[in-house]
Design a protein around this motif. Sequence first.
Motif, PDB file in Angstrom:
ATOM      1  N   ALA A 125       0.835  -1.206   0.000  1.00 18.74           N
ATOM      2  CA  ALA A 125       0.000   0.000   0.000  1.00 18.74           C
ATOM      3  C   ALA A 125       0.871   1.258   0.000  1.00 18.74           C
ATOM      4  CB  ALA A 125      -0.924  -0.001   1.211  1.00 18.74           C
ATOM      5  N   ALA A 126       1.992   1.207   0.701  1.00 19.58           N
ATOM      6  CA  ALA A 126       2.904   2.355   0.738  1.00 19.58           C
ATOM      7  C   ALA A 126       3.477   2.621  -0.648  1.00 19.58           C
ATOM      8  CB  ALA A 126       4.032   2.112   1.746  1.00 19.58           C
ATOM      9  N   GLU A 127       3.846   1.545  -1.349  1.00 20.50           N
ATOM     10  CA  GLU A 127       4.375   1.693  -2.722  1.00 20.50           C
ATOM     11  C   GLU A 127       3.322   2.369  -3.607  1.00 20.50           C
ATOM     12  OE1 GLU A 127       7.364   0.056  -4.125  1.00 20.50           O
ATOM     13  OE2 GLU A 127       7.998  -0.289  -2.060  1.00 20.50           O
ATOM     14  N   ARG A 128       2.082   1.933  -3.485  1.00 22.54           N
ATOM     15  CA  ARG A 128       1.013   2.508  -4.322  1.00 22.54           C
ATOM     16  C   ARG A 128       0.841   3.996  -4.022  1.00 22.54           C
ATOM     17  NH1 ARG A 128      -1.509  -2.390  -3.133  1.00 22.54           N
ATOM     18  NH2 ARG A 128      -2.822  -1.507  -1.497  1.00 22.54           N
ATOM     19  N   THR A 129       0.803   4.334  -2.740  1.00 22.60           N
ATOM     20  CA  THR A 129       0.638   5.744  -2.355  1.00 22.60           C
ATOM     21  C   THR A 129       1.758   6.591  -2.949  1.00 22.60           C
ATOM     22  OG1 THR A 129      -0.451   5.108  -0.292  1.00 22.60           O
ATOM     23  CG2 THR A 129       0.488   7.325  -0.373  1.00 22.60           C
ATOM     24  N   VAL A 130       2.988   6.122  -2.802  1.00 20.79           N
ATOM     25  CA  VAL A 130       4.134   6.896  -3.281  1.00 20.79           C
ATOM     26  C   VAL A 130       4.111   6.998  -4.806  1.00 20.79           C
ATOM     27  CG1 VAL A 130       6.659   6.923  -3.423  1.00 20.79           C
ATOM     28  CG2 VAL A 130       5.531   6.429  -1.236  1.00 20.79           C
ATOM     29  N   ASP A 131       3.775   5.922  -5.491  1.00 20.90           N
ATOM     30  CA  ASP A 131       3.704   5.949  -6.959  1.00 20.90           C
ATOM     31  C   ASP A 131       2.679   6.974  -7.441  1.00 20.90           C
ATOM     32  OD1 ASP A 131       5.652   4.052  -7.244  1.00 20.90           O
ATOM     33  OD2 ASP A 131       4.266   2.364  -7.453  1.00 20.90           O
ATOM     34  N   VAL A 364       7.567   1.542   6.384  1.00 23.75           N
ATOM     35  CA  VAL A 364       7.336   1.134   4.986  1.00 23.75           C
ATOM     36  C   VAL A 364       7.050   2.346   4.106  1.00 23.75           C
ATOM     37  CG1 VAL A 364       6.634  -1.226   5.563  1.00 23.75           C
ATOM     38  CG2 VAL A 364       4.877   0.557   5.363  1.00 23.75           C
ATOM     39  N   LEU A 365       6.412   3.366   4.657  1.00 23.33           N
ATOM     40  CA  LEU A 365       6.125   4.547   3.850  1.00 23.33           C
ATOM     41  C   LEU A 365       7.400   5.348   3.565  1.00 23.33           C
ATOM     42  CD1 LEU A 365       3.893   6.153   2.456  1.00 23.33           C
ATOM     43  CD2 LEU A 365       3.694   7.523   4.514  1.00 23.33           C
ATOM     44  N   LEU A 366       8.185   5.626   4.602  1.00 24.02           N
ATOM     45  CA  LEU A 366       9.432   6.380   4.380  1.00 24.02           C
ATOM     46  C   LEU A 366      10.406   5.567   3.529  1.00 24.02           C
ATOM     47  CD1 LEU A 366      10.149   8.107   7.818  1.00 24.02           C
ATOM     48  CD2 LEU A 366       8.807   8.944   5.901  1.00 24.02           C
ATOM     49  N   GLY A 367      10.370   4.245   3.677  1.00 23.21           N
ATOM     50  CA  GLY A 367      11.236   3.381   2.876  1.00 23.21           C
ATOM     51  C   GLY A 367      10.881   3.493   1.393  1.00 23.21           C
ATOM     52  N   ALA A 368       9.583   3.454   1.093  1.00 24.13           N
ATOM     53  CA  ALA A 368       9.148   3.577  -0.307  1.00 24.13           C
ATOM     54  C   ALA A 368       9.501   4.957  -0.854  1.00 24.13           C
ATOM     55  CB  ALA A 368       7.635   3.327  -0.405  1.00 24.13           C
ATOM     56  N   MET A 369       9.316   5.983  -0.041  1.00 30.01           N
ATOM     57  CA  MET A 369       9.680   7.344  -0.475  1.00 30.01           C
ATOM     58  C   MET A 369      11.176   7.420  -0.778  1.00 30.01           C
ATOM     59  SD  MET A 369       7.482   9.682   2.205  1.00 30.01           S
ATOM     60  CE  MET A 369       8.291  11.214   1.743  1.00 30.01           C
ATOM     61  N   ALA A 370      11.984   6.843   0.107  1.00 28.13           N
ATOM     62  CA  ALA A 370      13.442   6.942  -0.041  1.00 28.13           C
ATOM     63  C   ALA A 370      13.923   6.237  -1.306  1.00 28.13           C
ATOM     64  CB  ALA A 370      14.132   6.356   1.190  1.00 28.13           C
ATOM     65  N   ARG A 371      13.253   5.155  -1.672  1.00 30.40           N
ATOM     66  CA  ARG A 371      13.675   4.421  -2.877  1.00 30.40           C
ATOM     67  C   ARG A 371      13.193   5.090  -4.153  1.00 30.40           C
ATOM     68  NH1 ARG A 371      12.044   0.387   0.318  1.00 30.40           N
ATOM     69  NH2 ARG A 371      10.121   0.160  -0.867  1.00 30.40           N
ATOM     70  N   LYS A 372      12.031   5.760  -4.081  1.00 25.82           N
ATOM     71  CA  LYS A 372      11.397   6.229  -5.309  1.00 25.82           C
ATOM     72  C   LYS A 372      11.495   7.732  -5.547  1.00 25.82           C
ATOM     73  CE  LYS A 372       8.055   2.461  -5.256  1.00 25.82           C
ATOM     74  NZ  LYS A 372       7.462   2.094  -6.566  1.00 25.82           N
ATOM     75  N   MET A 373      11.638   8.498  -4.476  1.00 24.85           N
ATOM     76  CA  MET A 373      11.584   9.949  -4.625  1.00 24.85           C
ATOM     77  C   MET A 373      12.965  10.575  -4.593  1.00 24.85           C
ATOM     78  SD  MET A 373       8.297  11.090  -2.297  1.00 24.85           S
ATOM     79  CE  MET A 373       6.603  10.802  -2.867  1.00 24.85           C
ATOM     80  N   GLY A 374      13.126  11.664  -5.364  1.00 23.98           N
ATOM     81  CA  GLY A 374      14.340  12.473  -5.291  1.00 23.98           C
ATOM     82  C   GLY A 374      14.103  13.674  -4.394  1.00 23.98           C
ATOM     83  N   ALA A 375      14.482  14.845  -4.880  1.00 30.91           N
ATOM     84  CA  ALA A 375      14.369  16.046  -4.054  1.00 30.91           C
ATOM     85  C   ALA A 375      12.919  16.310  -3.624  1.00 30.91           C
ATOM     86  CB  ALA A 375      14.904  17.239  -4.825  1.00 30.91           C
ATOM     87  N   ILE A 376      12.760  16.747  -2.378  1.00 31.90           N
ATOM     88  CA  ILE A 376      11.453  17.178  -1.858  1.00 31.90           C
ATOM     89  C   ILE A 376      11.586  18.662  -1.529  1.00 31.90           C
ATOM     90  CG2 ILE A 376       9.737  16.947  -0.014  1.00 31.90           C
ATOM     91  CD1 ILE A 376      10.668  14.141   0.459  1.00 31.90           C
ATOM     92  N   GLU A 377      10.696  19.472  -2.093  1.00 31.66           N
ATOM     93  CA  GLU A 377      10.746  20.903  -1.785  1.00 31.66           C
ATOM     94  C   GLU A 377       9.410  21.373  -1.241  1.00 31.66           C
ATOM     95  OE1 GLU A 377      12.084  24.096  -4.441  1.00 31.66           O
ATOM     96  OE2 GLU A 377      13.424  22.546  -5.266  1.00 31.66           O
ATOM     97  N   ILE A 378       9.450  22.174  -0.197  1.00 33.33           N
ATOM     98  CA  ILE A 378       8.222  22.783   0.313  1.00 33.33           C
ATOM     99  C   ILE A 378       7.839  23.888  -0.671  1.00 33.33           C
ATOM    100  CG2 ILE A 378       7.185  24.073   2.215  1.00 33.33           C
ATOM    101  CD1 ILE A 378       9.115  22.571   4.102  1.00 33.33           C
ATOM    102  N   SER A 379       6.612  23.809  -1.213  1.00 34.30           N
ATOM    103  CA  SER A 379       6.268  24.649  -2.364  1.00 34.30           C
ATOM    104  C   SER A 379       5.156  25.652  -2.063  1.00 34.30           C
ATOM    105  CB  SER A 379       5.844  23.750  -3.531  1.00 34.30           C
ATOM    106  OG  SER A 379       4.764  22.926  -3.120  1.00 34.30           O
TER     107      SER A 379
END
Lengths: 405, 107
Positions: A125-131, A364-379
């Motif tokens: 579920a975490a992978e799906r959310t991040v995707d 599991v959520l932060l793990g999926a983010m760390a594998r899939k996401m690059g830079a995070i910016e507050i926008s």
Amino acid sequence: MSIAHTMPGSSAPVSDADPFSIEFFEDPHRIHDELREAGPVVWLIRYGVHAVARYAEVHAVLNDWRTFCSSRGVGMDDYATGKPWRPRSLVLETDPPEHDRARAVLNKVLSPAAMKRLREGFAAAAERTVDELLERGSFDAIPDLAEAYPLSVFPDALGMPQGGREHVLPYAAVVFNSFGPDNELRREALADAAPHMAWVAESCQRGSLAPGGFGAGIHAATDTGEITPDEAPLLVRSLFSAGVDTTVNGIGAAVYCLARFPDQWRKLRADPSLARAAFEEAVRFESPVQTFFRTTTRPVEIGGVEVGEGEKVLMFLGAANRDPRRWERPDEYDIARRTSGHVGFGNGVHMCVGQLLARLEGEVLLGAMARKMGAIEISGPVRRRYNNTLRGLASLPVAVQPANA
Amino acid sequence: MPNIVFVHPDGAREELEIAEGTSVMQGATAQGIDGIVAECGGNCMCATCHVYIEPSQLALLPAMSEEEDALLDGTASERRPNSRLSCQIAVTPAMGGLVVNLPERQV
């Protein structure tokens, strides 16, 4: 100024801080620091209660249920002199040995072995959310991530009815506001509480809960006599109260930390196995549950100050978690820190029963983010959500890149 | 203070003095031993301070509570007959030389 109190004052240092005010919610750290430096125990003159903000005293109070009881309520209301606003919780608002029987049932339902069975589904579920969020690129990390992920796994794990789940977060907001004083936040929350309470009460009945979930597991304990059929719905209610908003604010805290501390985000991306530690450190750093009260069962001395019997004592968990007496560089978010001993989940017999579930979700959520996401910016503008007990955000607009961008 | 011997999965040994009355977990984490996480801080609620005690020394330890027994069913590394939670082992004078083997994983 009047002090609504029969005790002839207190020899503790006096503070006029209001830890249940908007000013405090916006920036608790300065006042935490003042309270910690004032002494091991302070007298909050606005409310006529003692409070502890240093790690050692908070830890000691949490670990001495005989002296600092929960059965008179863990908010400002004293159940010895007033009726609770809802039927008392069988775990949060009881003391051993009564507490232990109900707690044992929850321990079993939320055990490490139970978490192992949930892990695969929660991770998927975490992978799906991040995707989904990566496809969007820009989103609000509070509703779209910190709320969406727990809501995608917890209600099903509990076995909540499908209809009416929109009551879950408002109900929790009422519960956590209720621990505070009779202020506007609490009055408004209680005024609007009836429909949420009615849905939760109905949903906690055995027939409402899906087989195989935590709720059904609690009701099954009535078949073996561990708890009575009257008690089971109340025990299920504890999961409705404390199972979602807490993890929402924990995950929100972690994302907010990682967005503000890019070096830590890089460290996590380089080694996603640090995801669990990154979540834990966010719980220390932000302390999503900021405060709870206890009530003294006897006269007791705290740091040289006499506190009478039947007195409320407020514990600042968030201040303890940044006490420089206990933590090196307390105001730095450091995912390599040894966090063991922090009181973000409490401590002692009442320590959060869902802590393993919270960590699983965070990991599991932060793990999926760390594998899939690059830079995070507050926008966009970051907005805080106000609650008498919970610390968290209402809005955290972010823009994220995919990892390989 | 009694000496407690920690053995890492790769065979590396570290010896620590831990004060009587302090738990093996507290002694180890306070002195920076890797391999004991203790997420719950010593409340017998998380099973991440799991250790394997030298079998011949098991009798030196306090009896296992029901809570500890149940938690050990969910450890990250396999449960063995000599599995214990180190937060539940308060050090006594008789424990001098206790050998504590650390598991591969805690979470």
